[in-house]
Design a protein around this motif. Structure first.
Motif, PDB file in Angstrom:
ATOM      1  N   GLN A  22     124.478 108.924  94.318  1.00  0.00           N
ATOM      2  CA  GLN A  22     123.794 109.259  95.559  1.00  0.00           C
ATOM      3  C   GLN A  22     123.916 108.077  96.497  1.00  0.00           C
ATOM      4  N   GLY A  23     123.946 108.374  97.756  1.00  0.00           N
ATOM      5  CA  GLY A  23     124.031 107.305  98.742  1.00  0.00           C
ATOM      6  C   GLY A  23     122.698 106.602  98.896  1.00  0.00           C
ATOM      7  N   GLN A  33     117.148 107.483 100.328  1.00  0.00           N
ATOM      8  CA  GLN A  33     118.283 108.272  99.874  1.00  0.00           C
ATOM      9  C   GLN A  33     118.820 109.146 100.997  1.00  0.00           C
ATOM     10  N   GLN A  34     118.114 109.176 102.117  1.00  0.00           N
ATOM     11  CA  GLN A  34     118.528 109.988 103.265  1.00  0.00           C
ATOM     12  C   GLN A  34     118.975 109.059 104.383  1.00  0.00           C
ATOM     13  N   GLU A  41     124.802 102.325 104.995  1.00  0.00           N
ATOM     14  CA  GLU A  41     124.961 102.855 103.647  1.00  0.00           C
ATOM     15  C   GLU A  41     125.386 101.719 102.731  1.00  0.00           C
TER      16      GLU A  41
END
Length: 124
Positions: A22-23, A33-34, A41
């Protein structure tokens, strides 16, 4: 019965699949995470290689062997009997003042740490 077996096989197969990365986004001083506006990022570091994992397992086995040997040595040492000092019986003659071997005839230097003196004799 077959449904439970299929469900178990599906769960085992999904557990064996590698997890999708996950980013991770940095938004100012917080992480999320969003994605956020103006956020960066971040790339997650790669896990340990197979060689590093094998080395860590070998080191853990060596430490476990050492710990077992130390425990055996400790238990062996604790099983030994403990020597006990039993003082000899005191003789009545040794405790009477003026007799040879009496502790009251021994002159001791004054201690710099303790300065107690016996109380004075009451006047008659």
């Amino acid at each position: 019965m077959i449904g439970r077996l299929a469900l178990f096989a599906l769960a085992a197969a999904s557990a064996a699949l590698p997890a999708a990365a996950q980013g991770i986004y940095r938004c100012g001083n917080s992480y999320s995470q969003q994605p956020c506006p103006g956020g960066n990022e971040l790339k997650a570091p790669a896990g340990p290689s197979a060689r590093e994992q094998a080395r860590a397992r070998q080191e853990a086995r060596n430490e476990a062997r050492t710990a077992d040997a130390m425990e055996r040595a400790r238990l062996k040492e604790e099983a030994k009997p403990v020597p006990v000092y039993i003082p000899p019986e005191k003789h009545e003659a040794a405790s009477e003042p003026g007799k040879p071997g009496s502790l009251k005839n021994v002159k001791r230097p004054p201690s710099p740490y303790f300065s107690a003196v016996p109380p004075a004799e009451p006047k008659k």
